[in-house]
Design a protein around this motif. Sequence first.
Motif, short mmCIF file in Angstrom:
data_model
loop_
_atom_site.label_atom_id
_atom_site.label_comp_id
_atom_site.label_asym_id
_atom_site.label_seq_id
_atom_site.Cartn_x
_atom_site.Cartn_y
_atom_site.Cartn_z
N GLN A 170 0.83 -1.21 0.00
CA GLN A 170 0.00 0.00 0.00
C GLN A 170 0.86 1.26 0.00
O GLN A 170 0.58 2.21 -0.73
CB GLN A 170 -0.93 0.01 1.22
N GLU A 193 0.84 4.20 -2.75
CA GLU A 193 0.56 5.60 -2.36
C GLU A 193 1.68 6.53 -2.84
O GLU A 193 1.41 7.64 -3.30
CB GLU A 193 0.41 5.71 -0.84
N VAL A 253 -4.94 -0.45 -3.29
CA VAL A 253 -4.96 1.02 -3.31
C VAL A 253 -5.57 1.52 -4.62
O VAL A 253 -6.41 2.42 -4.62
CB VAL A 253 -3.53 1.59 -3.11
#
Length: 185
Positions: free
Chosen positions: A79, A83, A116
Amino acid sequence: MCSALAARGYRTILSVTAYDRSAEQRCIQMVQQNKVDGIIGLTYNPELEIDPRLPYVSIDRTFSSSVPCVASDNFGGGQLAAEKLLELGCTHPLFLRIGPRVPGESDKRGDGFESVFRQRGMECAALRLSDEDGLAPFRDFLAGHMGGGRLAETSVDMLLREDRSNLPSLVCLPVAYAPGGTTKE
């Protein structure tokens, strides 16, 4: 790990079995015969037989409900990587993975990465291969995602064009080392 064990008064036996399943099983038997305190192991052998009386802790792979597993937060790491790519402006994410066929904790890294983009309604191309598949499927997959199958040429063209508005956050070029020219020994 060896230093941490030594500081606590333990000796360490280190064995690298290079995916040899029978060698791993022989290590377990050797350990049982020498009455050691326990094993900290990293294995991708799903048939490994461990006596339930032998303390065993697995690293990065859950292969039995009776064997505890210590692992990093691979899902969270995936994740974080996604990001960061979004923060850098990535609009066409791609996840590539090659590893053992046996499921392990590190598989969760790709799951976290893809989650994500799913949460944001973005497409994320992914390819997960086992070691036995070799690198040819990677090349084919990348060729299909890089325009015309010319990965290096396409990457250089992307870097040198004036309009870089849809440039990926990271472009890696395959490079072979050769002494001389612009390289130094």
